[in-house]
Design a protein around this motif. Structure first.
Motif, PDB file in Angstrom:
ATOM      1  N   UNK A   1      36.801  44.808  26.620  1.00  0.00           N
ATOM      2  CA  UNK A   1      37.081  43.390  26.405  1.00  0.00           C
ATOM      3  C   UNK A   1      38.558  43.075  26.504  1.00  0.00           C
ATOM      4  N   UNK A   2      39.405  43.979  26.068  1.00  0.00           N
ATOM      5  CA  UNK A   2      40.834  43.690  25.994  1.00  0.00           C
ATOM      6  C   UNK A   2      41.633  44.436  27.074  1.00  0.00           C
ATOM      7  N   UNK A   3      40.930  44.895  28.095  1.00  0.00           N
ATOM      8  CA  UNK A   3      41.612  45.632  29.161  1.00  0.00           C
ATOM      9  C   UNK A   3      42.458  44.690  30.003  1.00  0.00           C
ATOM     10  N   UNK A   4      43.458  45.270  30.665  1.00  0.00           N
ATOM     11  CA  UNK A   4      44.288  44.502  31.595  1.00  0.00           C
ATOM     12  C   UNK A   4      43.433  44.033  32.759  1.00  0.00           C
ATOM     13  N   UNK A   5      43.499  42.754  33.073  1.00  0.00           N
ATOM     14  CA  UNK A   5      42.720  42.189  34.171  1.00  0.00           C
ATOM     15  C   UNK A   5      43.513  42.299  35.459  1.00  0.00           C
ATOM     16  N   UNK A   6      42.891  42.890  36.472  1.00  0.00           N
ATOM     17  CA  UNK A   6      43.589  43.088  37.734  1.00  0.00           C
ATOM     18  C   UNK A   6      44.040  41.769  38.333  1.00  0.00           C
ATOM     19  N   UNK A   7      43.285  40.699  38.105  1.00  0.00           N
ATOM     20  CA  UNK A   7      43.657  39.426  38.717  1.00  0.00           C
ATOM     21  C   UNK A   7      44.847  38.760  38.029  1.00  0.00           C
ATOM     22  N   UNK A   8      45.290  39.340  36.909  1.00  0.00           N
ATOM     23  CA  UNK A   8      46.483  38.814  36.255  1.00  0.00           C
ATOM     24  C   UNK A   8      47.761  39.257  36.945  1.00  0.00           C
TER      25      UNK A   8
ATOM     26  N   UNK B   1      26.312  41.011  33.632  1.00  0.00           N
ATOM     27  CA  UNK B   1      27.560  41.421  34.270  1.00  0.00           C
ATOM     28  C   UNK B   1      28.730  41.365  33.295  1.00  0.00           C
ATOM     29  N   UNK B   2      28.738  40.335  32.463  1.00  0.00           N
ATOM     30  CA  UNK B   2      29.799  40.256  31.462  1.00  0.00           C
ATOM     31  C   UNK B   2      29.691  41.410  30.466  1.00  0.00           C
ATOM     32  N   UNK B   3      28.459  41.729  30.077  1.00  0.00           N
ATOM     33  CA  UNK B   3      28.251  42.862  29.173  1.00  0.00           C
ATOM     34  C   UNK B   3      28.645  44.180  29.850  1.00  0.00           C
ATOM     35  N   UNK B   4      28.326  44.286  31.117  1.00  0.00           N
ATOM     36  CA  UNK B   4      28.672  45.497  31.870  1.00  0.00           C
ATOM     37  C   UNK B   4      30.183  45.655  31.979  1.00  0.00           C
ATOM     38  N   UNK B   5      30.876  44.547  32.186  1.00  0.00           N
ATOM     39  CA  UNK B   5      32.338  44.592  32.239  1.00  0.00           C
ATOM     40  C   UNK B   5      32.914  45.061  30.900  1.00  0.00           C
TER      41      UNK B   5
ATOM     42  N   UNK C   1      24.621  42.743  42.041  1.00  0.00           N
ATOM     43  CA  UNK C   1      24.801  44.189  42.197  1.00  0.00           C
ATOM     44  C   UNK C   1      26.166  44.515  42.786  1.00  0.00           C
ATOM     45  N   UNK C   2      26.605  43.721  43.747  1.00  0.00           N
ATOM     46  CA  UNK C   2      27.932  43.938  44.326  1.00  0.00           C
ATOM     47  C   UNK C   2      29.016  43.684  43.295  1.00  0.00           C
ATOM     48  N   UNK C   3      28.857  42.652  42.483  1.00  0.00           N
ATOM     49  CA  UNK C   3      29.839  42.381  41.430  1.00  0.00           C
ATOM     50  C   UNK C   3      29.913  43.564  40.467  1.00  0.00           C
ATOM     51  N   UNK C   4      28.761  44.117  40.103  1.00  0.00           N
ATOM     52  CA  UNK C   4      28.760  45.278  39.214  1.00  0.00           C
ATOM     53  C   UNK C   4      29.522  46.435  39.850  1.00  0.00           C
ATOM     54  N   UNK C   5      29.352  46.633  41.138  1.00  0.00           N
ATOM     55  CA  UNK C   5      30.088  47.701  41.818  1.00  0.00           C
ATOM     56  C   UNK C   5      31.589  47.430  41.799  1.00  0.00           C
ATOM     57  N   UNK C   6      31.978  46.193  42.016  1.00  0.00           N
ATOM     58  CA  UNK C   6      33.405  45.845  42.026  1.00  0.00           C
ATOM     59  C   UNK C   6      34.012  45.982  40.629  1.00  0.00           C
ATOM     60  N   UNK C   7      33.217  45.703  39.607  1.00  0.00           N
ATOM     61  CA  UNK C   7      33.674  45.925  38.233  1.00  0.00           C
ATOM     62  C   UNK C   7      33.931  47.412  38.015  1.00  0.00           C
ATOM     63  N   UNK C   8      32.979  48.214  38.413  1.00  0.00           N
ATOM     64  CA  UNK C   8      33.079  49.650  38.184  1.00  0.00           C
ATOM     65  C   UNK C   8      34.189  50.289  39.011  1.00  0.00           C
ATOM     66  N   UNK C   9      34.327  49.891  40.247  1.00  0.00           N
ATOM     67  CA  UNK C   9      35.257  50.551  41.155  1.00  0.00           C
ATOM     68  C   UNK C   9      36.672  49.998  41.067  1.00  0.00           C
ATOM     69  N   UNK C  10      36.793  48.667  40.882  1.00  0.00           N
ATOM     70  CA  UNK C  10      38.109  48.033  40.947  1.00  0.00           C
ATOM     71  C   UNK C  10      38.557  47.420  39.619  1.00  0.00           C
ATOM     72  N   UNK C  11      37.685  47.455  38.603  1.00  0.00           N
ATOM     73  CA  UNK C  11      37.982  46.890  37.295  1.00  0.00           C
ATOM     74  C   UNK C  11      38.198  45.374  37.361  1.00  0.00           C
ATOM     75  N   UNK C  12      37.560  44.747  38.319  1.00  0.00           N
ATOM     76  CA  UNK C  12      37.647  43.294  38.421  1.00  0.00           C
ATOM     77  C   UNK C  12      36.734  42.647  37.392  1.00  0.00           C
TER      78      UNK C  12
END
Length: 270
Positions: A257-264, A247-251, A210-221
């Motif tokens: 799928x082709x969005x810029x990854x913040x960790x890059x 979680x992968x589907x939610x991301x 659930x926290x990962x889902x929030x971080x995906x939504x809020x920070x695009x991680x």
């Protein structure tokens, strides 16, 4: 404190909602199995006294169990409750779950902050049932993803309890079906300047997912990056395979799928 010998009481124990009451039950059983001829009221007084003495001495649940004899008391409580409700067949598992909850308060009883995300914490049911630790961390909101983990202090914390989510692979237990309730709860708490604990039983899969889902939504991680961040303070974090796929589907659905990854990025603003 009132102890009722019934299957309903065992269900309460199994929920592990009152560790002190469980200690009181041990006191009652100790008096019962020792051959005491005292009245029920005397036995209940013994239970209350036992509980108070354990707390006064600062004795841990595990050391108390060692002192009174875990095996004997476990056998006694199974026999006692089975006699009151012969249709109940899962007493051993429920009793052991209650003891495990007590142990989690002792060895994993503190909210764990998510590195770089101010106000967001993860934890086991032990953290959710440890009032001094909750207050020390400044927790204002509790999101419980454990069916047995209803909020113990609704007058002290804002709570959301998802009581139908079990950590297994059955389709009805998909965690993403709750995101429209759990993620806004987290977001609202944090944006109000609150501190929110997200917990399940072990603080390992449901809460972490659930926290990962929030971080995906809020920070695009990405899920991988979010899990890496959580691992910095919660090494046991490990969403199960079914949740990970969600979680992968939610991301993909939320970020693309082709969005810029913040960790890059060379530097990550957290």
């Amino acid at each position: 404190m009132r102890l009722t010998i019934s299957s309903e009481r065992l269900a309460t124990m199994a929920a592990a909602s009152l560790a002190v009451s469980l200690l009181g039950l041990f006191g009652y059983l100790a008096a019962t199995t020792s051959g005491s001829n005292n009245s029920t009221s005397s036995n209940l007084l013994t239970a209350t006294t036992t509980s108070n003495c354990v707390r006064a001495r600062g004795e841990s649940p595990s050391s108390f169990l060692e002192g009174v004899g875990y095996s004997k008391l476990r056998a006694a409580v199974i026999e006692l409750y089975y006699a009151s409700d012969p249709e109940t067949t899962d007493l051993e598992e429920q009793f052991d779950d209650a003891l495990m909850a007590m142990e989690l308060v002792e060895r994993d009883g503190h909210p764990v902050p998510i590195d770089g995300v101010d106000g967001l914490y993860v934890g086991s049911i032990g953290a959710a049932y440890n009032l001094p630790a909750l207050q020390q961390a400044g927790i204002t909101h509790i999101l419980s993803l454990e069916p047995a983990g209803s909020c113990k202090w609704p007058n002290l914390f804002s709570c959301l309890h998802i009581d139908t989510l079990y950590d297994n692979s059955k389709p009805e237990n998909n965690i993403s079906q709750y995101f429209d309730r759990t993620l806004p709860f987290i977001d609202h708490a944090l944006k109000k300047g609150g501190r929110v604990l997200v917990h399940c039983w072990r603080g390992k899969s449901r809460s972490v997912s659930t926290i990962i889902a929030y971080l995906i939504q809020e920070y695009r991680w990405t899920p991988d990056y979010a899990l890496d961040i959580i691992h910095e303070t919660r090494p046991i974090a490990d969403p199960n395979d079914g949740y990970w796929q969600e979680l992968e589907d939610f991301y993909d659905a939320t970020v693309g799928k082709h969005a810029h990854h913040v960790e890059d990025d060379d530097e990550v603003n957290r």
